[in-house]
Design an enzyme around this catalytic site. Structure first.
Site, PDB file in Angstrom:
ATOM      1  N   ASP A  28       2.275  -1.097   0.625  1.00 43.74           N
ATOM      2  CA  ASP A  28       1.752   0.002  -0.179  1.00 43.74           C
ATOM      3  C   ASP A  28       2.754   0.268  -1.314  1.00 43.74           C
ATOM      4  OD1 ASP A  28       0.358   2.493  -0.809  1.00 43.74           O
ATOM      5  OD2 ASP A  28       2.093   3.474   0.111  1.00 43.74           O
ATOM      6  N   ASP A  30       2.859   3.622  -3.845  1.00 43.47           N
ATOM      7  CA  ASP A  30       3.306   5.015  -3.949  1.00 43.47           C
ATOM      8  C   ASP A  30       3.741   5.569  -2.591  1.00 43.47           C
ATOM      9  OD1 ASP A  30       2.622   4.742  -6.571  1.00 43.47           O
ATOM     10  OD2 ASP A  30       0.886   6.076  -6.500  1.00 43.47           O
ATOM     11  N   ASP A 234       2.874   4.276   4.251  1.00 43.81           N
ATOM     12  CA  ASP A 234       3.371   5.640   4.484  1.00 43.81           C
ATOM     13  C   ASP A 234       2.273   6.643   4.835  1.00 43.81           C
ATOM     14  OD1 ASP A 234       2.207   5.827   1.866  1.00 43.81           O
ATOM     15  OD2 ASP A 234       3.388   7.635   1.516  1.00 43.81           O
TER      16      ASP A 234
HETATM   17 MG   LIG Z   1       1.303   5.533  -0.127  1.00 43.58          MG
END
Ligand SMILES: [Mg+2]
Length: 289
Positions: A28, A30, A234
């Site tokens: 991922d 961001d 995340d």
């Molecule tokens: Mg993310």
């Protein structure tokens, strides 16, 4: 796991080039590879360099748009495949991959569209919001200034973030659990998906990061059957990707917590926040026999 016909993908690098990769990392962007606050690489910069030297491809899998990801790849001199808009489309560089079945050529990439066109998503979201009494603000209804305020992106980057093809990020201004369930049900009834990223909810088609990653795993395995796959994320929209791989890693959010929506038995929770956690995941993955 999806299987496609073998022997359709041959790396140009495999013919007299460096050794074929035996490990691949999906990540991922961001809040994972990039800081959720500054969008900088931080500790992940060195980790990316380590991967490059070890010939471990790092595949970007993000809710970002194609336009954003092309710009980021250019900035990082990244040459690998990538997945845009939460699994909406897979992009393979034509310079390194032969055209797989189902992909089409567009510029320098072979592309597989897995998502639903953005205008349809916006229409379904508006109808679902009206039905549920939800006040939603999607990217398509936000001014550029609003997007900048909610994302912290620079103006040029915010313009790229607005170029949606397969995913509409949105906020719910009167968020409450029953209202969220209503939205989820309404979106699902239309055959679409609602997921949550680090900053926004997202409406997208019958696709997710996990399915895109599974397709890429098939392509990589056609190059090297015993490839080991890792994924780092995340947030809840990374869950399907984390479940798809051999070695899943979950990094901490800026507030120090791990997103429970992405926790499951077998996921390795790293100590570091964002890029720090990505660097730790790379270290653990490389040490794995
Ligand atoms: Mg993310």
């Amino acid at each position: 796991m999806k299987k496609t016909k073998p022997s359709t993908i041959i790396s140009s690098r495999s013919e007299g080039g460096p050794p074929r990769p035996s490990r691949v990392i999906f990540t991922d962007l961001d809040g994972t590879l990039l800081s959720a606050d500054t969008y900088e690489l931080g500790a992940a910069a060195t980790a990316l360099q380590v991967c490059r030297q070890a010939d471990i491809p790092v595949v970007f899998v993000s809710s970002k748009t194609r336009a954003e990801m092309v710009a980021l790849r250019s900035r990082l001199e990244h040459r690998g495949p990538f997945v845009s808009e939460n699994g909406g489309a897979i992009f393979l560089p034509q310079e390194a991959w032969q055209k797989p079945p189902g992909f089409h050529g567009d510029g320098p990439f072979w592309i597989l569209a897995m998502g639903t066109p953005h205008p349809t998503l916006v229409t379904v979201l508006q109808r679902a919001a009206a039905r549920c009494g939800a006040t939603v603000r999607g990217f398509s209804s936000m001014s550029l200034a609003e997007i900048i305020r909610w994302t912290g992106l620079s103006e040029p980057d915010a313009r790229l973030a607005r170029m949606r093809e397969y995913d509409e990020p949105f906020r719910i201004e009167n968020e409450a659990p029953p209202l969220l369930r209503c939205l989820e049900d309404s979106v699902a009834a239309a055959g679409l998906t609602l997921t949550r990223g680090g900053r926004f909810y997202h409406i997208l088609g019958d696709c997710d990061k996990g399915r895109a990653v599974a397709r890429l795993m098939t392509l990589y395995r056609q190059r090297q059957a015993d490839t080991l796959f890792a994924a780092v994320g995340d947030a809840g929209n990374d869950l399907s990707m984390l479940r798809a791989v051999d070695c899943p890693y979950l990094v901490r959010r800026p507030d120090g917590t791990h997103d429970q929506a992405a926790c499951f038995e077998g996921v390795v929770c790293t100590d570091g926040i964002g890029p720090e956690g990505f660097a730790q995941a790379v270290h653990i993955f490389r040490e794995r026999p």
